[in-house]
Write a protein that holds these residues in place. Structure first.
Motif, PDB file in Angstrom:
ATOM      1  N   LYS A  41       0.806  -1.223   0.000  1.00 56.56           N
ATOM      2  CA  LYS A  41       0.000   0.000   0.000  1.00 56.56           C
ATOM      3  C   LYS A  41       0.834   1.265   0.000  1.00 56.56           C
ATOM      4  O   LYS A  41       0.347   2.341   0.285  1.00 56.56           O
ATOM      5  CB  LYS A  41      -0.972   0.013   1.189  1.00 56.56           C
ATOM      6  CG  LYS A  41      -1.793  -1.259   1.249  1.00 56.56           C
ATOM      7  CD  LYS A  41      -2.985  -1.104   2.130  1.00 56.56           C
ATOM      8  CE  LYS A  41      -3.735  -2.400   2.377  1.00 56.56           C
ATOM      9  NZ  LYS A  41      -3.258  -3.626   1.776  1.00 56.56           N
ATOM     10  N   GLU A  42       2.115   1.117  -0.301  1.00 52.88           N
ATOM     11  CA  GLU A  42       2.929   2.329  -0.387  1.00 52.88           C
ATOM     12  C   GLU A  42       2.897   2.843  -1.821  1.00 52.88           C
ATOM     13  O   GLU A  42       2.709   2.092  -2.778  1.00 52.88           O
ATOM     14  CB  GLU A  42       4.366   2.024   0.027  1.00 52.88           C
ATOM     15  CG  GLU A  42       5.279   3.230  -0.115  1.00 52.88           C
ATOM     16  CD  GLU A  42       6.481   3.169   0.816  1.00 52.88           C
ATOM     17  OE1 GLU A  42       6.300   2.865   1.999  1.00 52.88           O
ATOM     18  OE2 GLU A  42       7.598   3.406   0.321  1.00 52.88           O
ATOM     19  N   PHE A  43       3.062   4.141  -1.937  1.00 54.32           N
ATOM     20  CA  PHE A  43       3.187   4.775  -3.237  1.00 54.32           C
ATOM     21  C   PHE A  43       4.621   5.232  -3.386  1.00 54.32           C
ATOM     22  O   PHE A  43       5.034   6.186  -2.757  1.00 54.32           O
ATOM     23  CB  PHE A  43       2.224   5.960  -3.353  1.00 54.32           C
ATOM     24  CG  PHE A  43       2.023   6.419  -4.768  1.00 54.32           C
ATOM     25  CD1 PHE A  43       3.078   6.976  -5.486  1.00 54.32           C
ATOM     26  CD2 PHE A  43       0.785   6.304  -5.384  1.00 54.32           C
ATOM     27  CE1 PHE A  43       2.900   7.397  -6.790  1.00 54.32           C
ATOM     28  CE2 PHE A  43       0.601   6.734  -6.697  1.00 54.32           C
ATOM     29  CZ  PHE A  43       1.656   7.277  -7.389  1.00 54.32           C
ATOM     30  N   LYS A  44       5.368   4.512  -4.212  1.00 54.14           N
ATOM     31  CA  LYS A  44       6.791   4.830  -4.342  1.00 54.14           C
ATOM     32  C   LYS A  44       7.077   5.258  -5.767  1.00 54.14           C
ATOM     33  O   LYS A  44       6.554   4.692  -6.719  1.00 54.14           O
ATOM     34  CB  LYS A  44       7.608   3.593  -3.987  1.00 54.14           C
ATOM     35  CG  LYS A  44       9.119   3.849  -3.833  1.00 54.14           C
ATOM     36  CD  LYS A  44       9.848   2.556  -3.741  1.00 54.14           C
ATOM     37  CE  LYS A  44      10.713   2.256  -2.535  1.00 54.14           C
ATOM     38  NZ  LYS A  44      10.906   3.140  -1.479  1.00 54.14           N
ATOM     39  N   SER A  45       7.896   6.293  -5.895  1.00 54.98           N
ATOM     40  CA  SER A  45       8.293   6.728  -7.233  1.00 54.98           C
ATOM     41  C   SER A  45       9.743   6.360  -7.489  1.00 54.98           C
ATOM     42  O   SER A  45      10.540   6.270  -6.555  1.00 54.98           O
ATOM     43  CB  SER A  45       8.131   8.240  -7.375  1.00 54.98           C
ATOM     44  OG  SER A  45       6.764   8.555  -7.365  1.00 54.98           O
ATOM     45  N   ASP A  58       6.882  17.653 -10.038  1.00 51.61           N
ATOM     46  CA  ASP A  58       5.759  18.143  -9.250  1.00 51.61           C
ATOM     47  C   ASP A  58       4.782  17.016  -8.952  1.00 51.61           C
ATOM     48  O   ASP A  58       4.271  16.868  -7.852  1.00 51.61           O
ATOM     49  CB  ASP A  58       5.051  19.302  -9.966  1.00 51.61           C
ATOM     50  CG  ASP A  58       4.782  18.997 -11.428  1.00 51.61           C
ATOM     51  OD1 ASP A  58       5.261  17.942 -11.914  1.00 51.61           O
ATOM     52  OD2 ASP A  58       4.099  19.801 -12.091  1.00 51.61           O
ATOM     53  N   MET A  59       4.596  16.196  -9.956  1.00 62.06           N
ATOM     54  CA  MET A  59       3.688  15.079  -9.811  1.00 62.06           C
ATOM     55  C   MET A  59       4.203  14.088  -8.772  1.00 62.06           C
ATOM     56  O   MET A  59       3.472  13.612  -7.908  1.00 62.06           O
ATOM     57  CB  MET A  59       3.581  14.415 -11.173  1.00 62.06           C
ATOM     58  CG  MET A  59       2.617  13.314 -11.276  1.00 62.06           C
ATOM     59  SD  MET A  59       2.471  12.967 -13.028  1.00 62.06           S
ATOM     60  CE  MET A  59       1.980  11.290 -12.902  1.00 62.06           C
ATOM     61  N   ILE A  60       5.496  13.818  -8.862  1.00 64.06           N
ATOM     62  CA  ILE A  60       6.091  12.848  -7.934  1.00 64.06           C
ATOM     63  C   ILE A  60       5.984  13.328  -6.504  1.00 64.06           C
ATOM     64  O   ILE A  60       5.581  12.605  -5.597  1.00 64.06           O
ATOM     65  CB  ILE A  60       7.567  12.624  -8.314  1.00 64.06           C
ATOM     66  CG1 ILE A  60       7.622  11.815  -9.605  1.00 64.06           C
ATOM     67  CG2 ILE A  60       8.315  11.924  -7.199  1.00 64.06           C
ATOM     68  CD1 ILE A  60       8.988  11.609 -10.144  1.00 64.06           C
ATOM     69  N   LEU A  61       6.311  14.591  -6.347  1.00 64.59           N
ATOM     70  CA  LEU A  61       6.309  15.133  -4.988  1.00 64.59           C
ATOM     71  C   LEU A  61       4.901  15.144  -4.422  1.00 64.59           C
ATOM     72  O   LEU A  61       4.677  14.928  -3.245  1.00 64.59           O
ATOM     73  CB  LEU A  61       6.913  16.535  -4.992  1.00 64.59           C
ATOM     74  CG  LEU A  61       8.376  16.537  -5.418  1.00 64.59           C
ATOM     75  CD1 LEU A  61       8.907  17.957  -5.540  1.00 64.59           C
ATOM     76  CD2 LEU A  61       9.217  15.721  -4.443  1.00 64.59           C
ATOM     77  N   ASP A  62       3.973  15.369  -5.318  1.00 68.76           N
ATOM     78  CA  ASP A  62       2.589  15.436  -4.910  1.00 68.76           C
ATOM     79  C   ASP A  62       2.067  14.077  -4.439  1.00 68.76           C
ATOM     80  O   ASP A  62       1.303  13.986  -3.484  1.00 68.76           O
ATOM     81  CB  ASP A  62       1.775  15.926  -6.122  1.00 68.76           C
ATOM     82  CG  ASP A  62       0.346  16.207  -5.754  1.00 68.76           C
ATOM     83  OD1 ASP A  62       0.098  16.396  -4.555  1.00 68.76           O
ATOM     84  OD2 ASP A  62      -0.500  16.242  -6.661  1.00 68.76           O
ATOM     85  N   LEU A  63       2.487  13.028  -5.088  1.00 67.89           N
ATOM     86  CA  LEU A  63       1.854  11.721  -4.869  1.00 67.89           C
ATOM     87  C   LEU A  63       2.625  10.779  -3.951  1.00 67.89           C
ATOM     88  O   LEU A  63       2.044   9.941  -3.274  1.00 67.89           O
ATOM     89  CB  LEU A  63       1.664  11.007  -6.217  1.00 67.89           C
ATOM     90  CG  LEU A  63       0.623  11.588  -7.169  1.00 67.89           C
ATOM     91  CD1 LEU A  63       0.775  10.962  -8.544  1.00 67.89           C
ATOM     92  CD2 LEU A  63      -0.788  11.330  -6.638  1.00 67.89           C
ATOM     93  N   SER A  64       3.939  10.891  -3.975  1.00 71.77           N
ATOM     94  CA  SER A  64       4.735   9.789  -3.430  1.00 71.77           C
ATOM     95  C   SER A  64       4.795   9.750  -1.913  1.00 71.77           C
ATOM     96  O   SER A  64       4.886  10.773  -1.250  1.00 71.77           O
ATOM     97  CB  SER A  64       6.170   9.879  -3.955  1.00 71.77           C
ATOM     98  OG  SER A  64       6.149  10.096  -5.332  1.00 71.77           O
ATOM     99  N   ASP A  65       4.782   8.518  -1.386  1.00 71.06           N
ATOM    100  CA  ASP A  65       5.127   8.311   0.012  1.00 71.06           C
ATOM    101  C   ASP A  65       6.637   8.264   0.139  1.00 71.06           C
ATOM    102  O   ASP A  65       7.206   8.707   1.115  1.00 71.06           O
ATOM    103  CB  ASP A  65       4.552   6.984   0.514  1.00 71.06           C
ATOM    104  CG  ASP A  65       3.040   6.955   0.394  1.00 71.06           C
ATOM    105  OD1 ASP A  65       2.421   8.019   0.588  1.00 71.06           O
ATOM    106  OD2 ASP A  65       2.492   5.884   0.076  1.00 71.06           O
ATOM    107  N   SER A  66       7.259   7.668  -0.871  1.00 65.74           N
ATOM    108  CA  SER A  66       8.719   7.595  -0.855  1.00 65.74           C
ATOM    109  C   SER A  66       9.234   7.626  -2.279  1.00 65.74           C
ATOM    110  O   SER A  66       8.487   7.384  -3.225  1.00 65.74           O
ATOM    111  CB  SER A  66       9.194   6.322  -0.151  1.00 65.74           C
ATOM    112  OG  SER A  66       8.816   5.207  -0.931  1.00 65.74           O
TER     113      SER A  66
END
Ligand SMILES: Nc1ncnc2c1ncn2[C@@H]1O[C@H](COP(=O)(O)OP(=O)(O)OP(=O)(O)O)[C@@H](O)[C@H]1O
Ligand SMILES: Nc1ncnc2c1ncn2[C@@H]1O[C@H](COP(=O)(O)OP(=O)(O)OP(=O)(O)O)[C@@H](O)[C@H]1O
Ligand SMILES: [Mg+2]
Ligand SMILES: [Mg+2]
Lengths: 257, 287, 376, 235, 340
Positions: A30-34, A209-217
């Motif tokens: 359930k983590e959102f990782k980029s 911007d997208m990554i920073l917006d969405l990511s947990d890590s």
């Protein structure tokens, strides 16, 4: 908590060139990782190794603690590892709807039935339409996939992944080439996945911007090596990332961070 | 020893002949990815026109040149009328080139009559030497020589000029090559004509070899040429040469040592290569 | 269905199946010309027997069995022919044989050569004016075999070749010869070195070649210097276009089914004259007299039944019937309806003004001499 | 300054579809004209129509005072127009070196110099000089597609979404390169990355549903929040 | 959509009924035989289309399966009593052998890329041809042998009806098959194999299945064929048969089942009439030239086959009428082989 995805010394060499170099990483459920990193850092290759498209020269991939090295891409998909492709990869002469329907059919496990008429599976079609409207493609349902524009193909790519409804989603630059106007709604789709709370997402993107917006890590690949793995803040502070990847970054994107 | 030498020399010559035959196809099928079933027809036309020109001029050289010219002209017509509309579509290529193959071989009968025609070897190339139990047939040595020359010329053109690259690029993405300012249609036309000329050359050289030309010879040898191109790894010239020689030698040795399998030798060879080295003998990786 | 007889009260129809296109086209055309001329000859130009007109319908089998069946059925059903004649390939002929039986019509086989037609696949409706493989073989043997002669054979690796060699072997061994080697080659091969090499090694007196098809080994035989090594070559002389590629074999002794100068009889004289007159000076070729013989046989049989086309009646008169053909007298043997006929021992010679080696008569091989075994 | 490229009321059909329904645009010599519009608006088709890949069914295209509307693609390109397609279209089985070789119209010193410049711009390409195009990473393919156009001495460059798939730092150097190139080359650019578009663009043309809906100077667009919101959905 | 489907079926039922009644109205046996041939080759072509049109696999060895059926039936009927029961048994046996054979061939080579598969099947069927040639005790080599057909089929009308029945049955089975979820996946494999796999389908299974289905029905066609001739020889194993199947499929339109049927009809009729013309008009002596020209024109004027052409016309009409509403009506494109 047991990681849903884990790699151990994952390595692949093409000829003399090591594209992915002893990467050890864990992804909690359930983590959102980029995943970020310069062009050619090995991000897509890393995905290919996880999804089984490529066989590693060395190292292993674990899914929910289970070693899956010997599994084919098909089996990995069925286990719950779904992916989208960086270079658009659809069924060119089928309609947009049929593209998605094939994914729904696979998810439902209707794979070998040679006798029933496919249109008797009405709910597949309905579901496909629903997914298409989530990615703003419902207007193109009857268009032939090879004839839609590039950005539309990207959306189709996402729709097919959504239709598979796997536990883990590997997204390879889903919004590349998507128009400014539409990125937010796709972001919304991705965000909803995240908020749904039962999916694990691994995202490759160059749009900070997208990554920073969405990511947990965020994890950073450099020359095939795992350079850093941490919270968005930590990563943005990393000097190598600043210099070799982001450059000056004069854009509004950094301002968010 | 003499026996092995005999088998080897003759196998080699046959291989060279097959190579000449396959050379045109390597260009057309290998480089341009056109499944040209009419290749055999061009080959047969080369053979017939060679015999025809030899008959009226009495000069072998002129007959070969005449055959090549015939090939070039036919290549031009074929490309413009038959191949151009179907680039990139194998299914349509099969249909249209098979249709054209029928037209070509049947036209042979209209022009040259329905019967087989004897093909003569010029005096200076006929006969054979016997050297220590090894029979060296002059015409076969000549074929080996021509094979080497053709190989060298084509290899030079492909390696030292951009033509080969352009054609390969054009097959992958025709539009993009045009967008780079290259008239790819013309390039394809020329390459096709060259392939047809090679086919005709092979035909003209084949005629004295077997001593006879007949309308059905085209299809018979076209399949052999396809086999060679596949074994050699589509479009690789060294590959085709190697494969052709392999086919020639295998045929020669098998006919002697395992005669009961000699009918099947080409098919077995191809099947084995496809199972163990599907990319062909000469290609490093799967394309 | 019984009314069909009424249509044929005034006319008798003959359906001829032949390969009029494709690889065997020239054979088909020879049959066609021969048949036309034969009818004319046998009816003295009236094209009538017993007041009934004879009509001929030609159909192209394209050398494909299914087409042959289609065309034969059309001939039998739509044209309601009383006789079938054909065809150029053994496969087509075999495919049509059951139809002759089914429709109870006499079929004259010409020029298909397979032994099985008058052998294992025989039915009583068929008669063959063509010679069969065994007759060829017997003729071939007769022209070279003798006590203690060592012979190697060379043939294409399929039915035609095997049949031919098998029959030849029997005939040659009967004459006291020894078969030292049987070589078979891919008929489409470009290179026969290996086979010829083996033949040289087996050191025979003669090499007997059974060959058909354009891709022939003659050039290589001469290139490999077989003759210079003391191996004499023998084979059946083919039709004229194929003779033209046999230049390397000048001097060879073998046999011939027909060459226009070989027979010495009135029928042949007529044939040669009419053929040259009508076709631009072309002489009749290998299978022209066969076509003619088939026509003559039909007319002869009809004369004997007084125009009656009932198959049983025809069969009765035809069994054992003798008739005059360009190749002399032929007789349908009662047991298997194979026409016994003259064949020719020949030698290939270069002749002034003829662009190909000419078969020159050594001696006639009488029908008795070339009589094949009964195999049905 | 003069007009290098003018499209007047261009219509394009693909098969039975009417894709462009009146596109007009101009490109001034030495400027960067940016095509904007949502997905499926017809930007790519516009570039392809200029190249003659999807010929215009009506309207005119003038380049350097010449009517090129009906010219075949290769003649258009030989007039000095370089094209970077949106799908990169690298020649997959050709190496990087061969890709560039095919592209090079004249192999003279100037071309070699340009090639060297491109290789400093995209060092990855140099690193993978002998690698097959099909084995490159997504971004590297993008670089190769651009390099292929840059090795020629073009007067006009049509570039379709160059920033797609590129790392931020590479986008910057591409922007740098475009600014550099502007001195000799006119550029028509399709770009979704607004910061890049704004960073290099001089004028813009907005396309929607196959029609030109707006032309103007880039500065104005950057300032005009209203316009940005309506057509580009940027707040 | 539903009503259109029923409309199509309606016409097909009418057509089948007319064909079934045909021999009772016409006494042209030639036509009966020609139509019987068409039915048989239509089955063969449909089976081929499962490979070529639906799964995107080019095979140059289809004659192998046709030949297996032809020989199995011929040999069984020749050696046993030629009864209907034996015939059915032989058809079953042929289909079983062809099924096993195509399964093995498929498993061995369908991992390969398409043209390799094509060449491999060419090699394999070449070997089968050689085997048929050489195994003389059974096949009598290239001369072949005749045999008796079952009593019932001595009557050509009965055999005609049987062949028609088989055609209808095979059509129904195959159209169900291609419209099934499995059939849809075959199409997906044709379009993009790697992507199909990444959706979770084991593509090899599908390709092998297609190969088996194609092989089994080709064998059925072969069985019918040999009975129609009451004769078999090596020509059933030759490249000509494969090419016929291939050409019929392409002319009719790949990726449809009606296409191969139309293709078989067109080719058989063209061949029949063109060669017939030769008797009346000397220019048609070389009718094969005209036959070849038919192929050439077919590609130039009906590049997507006859069915594709009909579709285009319909799409155009629809397009005109509904342009405003349905801006983007899909047109099915035959697959252009992708390379590289
Ligand atoms: N070959 C084709 N056949 C039919 N329609 C096509 C074809 N190519 C493009 N189209 C249609 O034309 C329209 C414009 O496409 P185009 O690719 O020009 O859009 P675009 O503005 O470049 O979009 P994107 O930002 O997504 O790249 C789209 O609706 C697309 O579906
Ligand atoms: N099949 C292959 N054969 C050889 N080299 C390869 C292959 N695939 C990838 N590579 C190389 O491996 C490296 C990593 O490629 P990869 O596609 O993973 O990069 P990436 O991080 O996804 O880059 P991008 O952001 O540009 O997509 C690149 O240098 C590429 O050239
Ligand atoms: Mg990538
Ligand atoms: Mg676009």
């Amino acid at each position: 908590m047991e990681p849903i995805l884990q790699t151990e010394n994952l390595t692949i060499r093409f000829g003399g060139h090591t594209a992915v170099d002893h990467v050890n990483f864990t992804l909690p459920p359930k983590e959102f990782k980029s995943v970020i990193g310069p062009n050619g850092a090995g991000k897509t290759t890393f995905f290919n190794l996880i999804s089984g498209e490529l066989k590693p020269t060395e190292g292993s991939v674990y899914f929910k603690g289970r070693l899956i090295d010997s599994l084919s891409p098909v089996e990995r998909t069925r286990l719950g590892l779904g992916r989208s492709f960086q270079i658009t990869n659809v069924f060119p002469n089928l309609t947009v709807l049929e593209n998605v329907r094939l994914a729904v059919q696979s998810r439902e496990g209707v794979r070998y039935n040679p006798f029933r008429h496919y249109s008797s599976y009405k709910k597949f079609t309905e579901e496909s339409m629903e997914i298409l409207s989530t990615v703003l493609l419902d207007g193109k349902a009857d268009a032939i996939a090879s004839q839609i524009s590039h950005g539309e193909k990207r959306k189709l790519e996402i729709a097919m992944l959504l239709a598979l409804d796997t536990e883990v989603l590997l997204l390879d630059e889903p919004t590349a080439g998507m128009s400014l106007e539409e990125v937010p709604s796709i972001l919304n789709v991705i965000r909803k996945i995240k908020e749904g709370g039962d999916k694990t997402v691994l995202l490759i993107e160059h749009k900070m911007d997208m990554i920073l917006d969405l990511s947990d890590s965020i994890m950073v690949l450099f020359n095939g090596q795992l350079l850093a793995d941490g919270t968005p803040e930590e990563i943005m502070q990393n000097e190598t990332v600043q210099n070799a990847y982001l450059g000056g970054m004069p854009h509004e994107q950094t301002a968010h961070a | 020893m003499g026996l092995l030498m005999n088998l080897t020399v003759n196998g080699l010559a046959t291989g060279m002949l097959i190579f000449l035959l396959a050379a045109g196809l390597t260009l057309i099928f290998g480089l341009m990815s056109v499944l040209n079933f009419a290749h055999g027809g061009l080959f047969a036309w080369g053979a017939f026109s060679g015999v025809f020109f030899y008959g009226i001029t009495g000069s072998f050289i002129i007959s070969v040149v005449g055959a090549i010219l015939t090939g070039i002209v036919l290549g031009f017509i074929t490309e413009k009328l038959i191949i151009k509309p179907v680039y990139g579509n194998h299914v349509q290529q099969i249909l249209i080139t098979l249709g054209f193959m029928l037209v070509l071989s049947e036209m042979l009968k209209v022009v040259f009559g329905p019967n087989q025609i004897a093909a003569k070897t010029p005096d200076y190339l006929s006969g054979s030497w016997e050297v220590g139990g090894v029979i060296l047939i002059k015409y076969r040595l000549f074929i080996i020589l021509i094979g080497i020359i053709v190989f060298a010329i084509v290899q030079f053109i492909l390696k030292r000029t951009k033509i080969g690259l352009i054609v390969r690029a054009g097959v992958i993405n025709k539009e993009m090559v045009q967008a780079l300012g290259i008239d790819i249609n013309k390039v394809f036309l020329y390459v096709f004509m060259a392939g047809a000329a090679l086919a005709a050359l092979a035909g003209a050289l084949m005629a004295p070899y077997s001593g006879v030309v007949y309308a059905e010879m085209g299809l018979e040898f076209a399949i052999l040429a396809f086999i060679v191109v596949v074994i050699g790894g589509m479009g690789s010239f060294p590959g085709s040469l190697l494969a052709a020689i392999l086919v020639g030698l295998a045929g020669s040795y098998m006919a002697y040592f395992v005669p009961s399998l000699s009918l099947a030798v080409n098919m077995i060879l191809m099947a084995v290569v496809l199972i163990f080295r599907p990319q062909g003998l000469f290609t490093a990786k799967e394309a | 269905d019984e009314v069909e007889g009424s249509g044929s009260d005034e006319t008798i129809k003959v359906g001829v199946l032949a390969s009029l296109t494709g690889a065997l086209e020239s054979y088909g055309k020879q049959t066609q010309r021969g048949f036309d001329l034969g009818l004319e000859y046998a009816t003295d130009g009236s094209m009538e027997v017993n007041g009934k007109k004879i009509e001929v319908v030609y159909e192209d089998t394209e050398t494909k069995p299914e087409v042959a069946v289609q065309k034969a059925t059309k001939l039998l059903e739509e044209d309601e022919v009383d006789f079938l004649v054909g065809s150029s390939s053994s496969g087509d002929t075999l495919a049509v044989l059951p139809l002759a039986e089914e429709y109870e019509k006499v079929m004259i086989v010409e020029p298909a050569v397979a032994d099985s037609i008058t052998g294992s696949e025989f039915n009583k409706y068929l008669f063959r004016t063509a010679r069969n493989s065994s007759q060829d073989a017997v003729a071939g043997a007769a022209s070279i075999a003798g006590e203690g002669v060592k012979i190697a054979t060379f043939a294409p690796d399929y039915s035609f070749g095997w049949d031919g060699v098998e029959a030849f072997k029997n005939a040659a061994e009967d004459l006291g010869a020894e078969i030292v080697l049987e070589e078979y080659a891919d008929p489409a091969a470009t290179d026969f070195t290996a086979n010829l090499q083996k033949i040289i090694e087996s050191d025979p007196d003669y090499l007997f070649v059974v060959w058909a098809g354009a891709n022939s080994p003659w050039n290589q035989i001469s290139d490999m210097k077989l003759q210079e090594k003391g191996i004499k070559i023998s084979t059946g002389a083919p039709d004229i276009p194929a003779l033209s590629v046999m230049e390397p074999l000048v001097g060879m002794e073998g046999f011939s089914v027909y060459y226009h100068t070989l027979p010495d009889n009135e029928v042949n004289d007529w044939l040669v004259k009419e053929h040259t007159d009508r076709f631009d000076g072309e002489v009749p070729d290998l299978f022209t007299p066969g076509g003619m013989s088939a026509a003559i046989a039909i007319v002869e049989a009809l004369e004997q039944t007084e125009g009656e086309t009932d198959a049983d009646q025809l069969i009765e008169v035809m069994e054992g019937m003798s008739f005059e053909t360009p190749k002399g007298t032929m007789t349908f043997r009662e047991e298997d309806h194979q026409a016994l006929q003259t064949l020719y021992a020949i030698k290939l010679e270069q002749q002034e003004g003829v662009p190909y080696p000419v078969p020159v008569l050594i001696r006639e091989l009488s029908p008795e001499e070339t009589e094949p075994p009964i195999m049905n | 300054m003069s007009r290098l490229l003018t499209l007047e009321n261009v219509h394009t059909h693909i098969g039975q579809y009417h894709i462009l329904q009146g596109v007009s645009l101009t490109a001034e010599e030495g400027e960067v004209t940016v095509l904007l519009g949502r997905n499926g608006a017809g930007k790519t088709t516009t570039l392809r129509t200029i190249m003659g890949l999807n010929p215009a069914s009506s309207g005119t295209i003038h380049y350097d005072g010449q009517d090129i509307t009906k010219l075949p693609t290769f003649s258009v390109a030989n007039g000095g127009i370089g094209y970077v397609p949106e799908d990169q279209a690298v020649f997959t089985t050709l190496t990087v070196e061969e890709n560039l070789k095919v592209a090079m119209r004249k192999e003279d010193e100037a071309a070699m110099a340009r090639q060297d410049y491109v290789l400093t711009l995209f060092p990855d390409l140099k690193k993978f000089w002998k690698k097959e195009g099909g084995h490159l990473s997504g971004g590297q393919k993008q670089m190769l597609a651009m390099a292929r156009a840059f090795v020629n001495d073009n007067r006009l460059m049509l570039i379709d979404e160059p920033s797609k798939g590129l790392a931020p730092i590479v986008i910057e150097s591409v922007m740098e390169a475009i600014r550099e190139m502007k001195k000799q080359t006119t550029i028509v650019l399709v770009e979704q990355n607004f910061s890049m578009a704004a960073g290099v663009g001089d004028t813009y043309t907005l396309i929607d549903d196959g029609k030109t809906v707006q032309n103007g100077r880039m500065e104005e667009l950057v300032r005009d929040e209203e316009l940005k919101r309506t057509y580009l959905g940027i707040a | 959509m539903i009503s259109k489907l029923q409309g199509k079926n309606f016409w097909l039922i009418i057509l089948a009924a007319v064909l079934a009644a045909f021999p009772f109205f016409s006494d042209s046996r030639t036509m009966t035989i020609l139509l019987t041939q068409i039915f048989i080759f239509a089955i063969l072509a449909m089976s081929y289309d499962i490979l070529l049109g639906y799964t995107g696999i080019v095979s140059f060895g289809h004659a192998m399966f046709f030949g297996v059926g032809a020989y199995t039936t011929a040999v069984i009927l020749d050696r046993m009593e030629p009864t209907l029961g034996m015939f059915i048994l032989s058809v079953g046996a042929g289909m079983l052998i062809a099924g096993i054979l195509s399964f093995i061939a498929g498993l061995l080579t369908l991992r390969l890329k398409s043209h390799f598969y094509a060449m491999f099947t060419l090699a394999l069927s070449g070997l089968f041809l050689v085997a048929a040639e050489k195994w003389r005790t059974v096949t009598n080599g290239n001369d072949g042998f005749t045999f008796r057909a079952p009593e019932l089929f001595q009557d050509r009308t009965m055999f005609y009806l049987a062949a028609l029945g088989c055609l209808v049955l095979v059509y129904l089975i195959l159209s169900r098959f291609v419209a099934s979820p499995m059939g849809r996946v075959l199409i997906a494999v044709r379009e993009n194999e790697q992507r199909t796999a990444s959706l979770g389908y084991k593509t090899l299974h599908y390709k092998v299945t297609a190969s088996v289905v194609a092989g089994v029905f080709a064998s059925l066609a072969g069985s019918l064929y040999s009975v129609s001739l009451r004769f078999v020889n090596t020509s059933v194993m030759t490249m000509d048969i494969t090419l016929d199947a291939l050409l019929m499929t392409i002319i009719g339109g790949v990726g449809t089942l009606i296409g191969p049927i139309l293709g078989a009809t067109v080719i058989e009729f063209a061949q029949h009439y063109l060669s017939g013309l030769a008797r009346d008009y000397p220019i048609f002596e070389r009718w094969i030239i005209f036959f070849g020209i038919v192929y050439i024109l077919a590609v130039i004027f009906f590049p997507q086959g006859i069915v594709g052409w009909f579709r285009q016309i319909r799409a155009k009409r629809l397009g005109k009428r509904e342009a405003a509403i349905r801006a983007k009506q899909p047109v099915l494109k035959a697959k252009a082989e992708e390379n590289g």
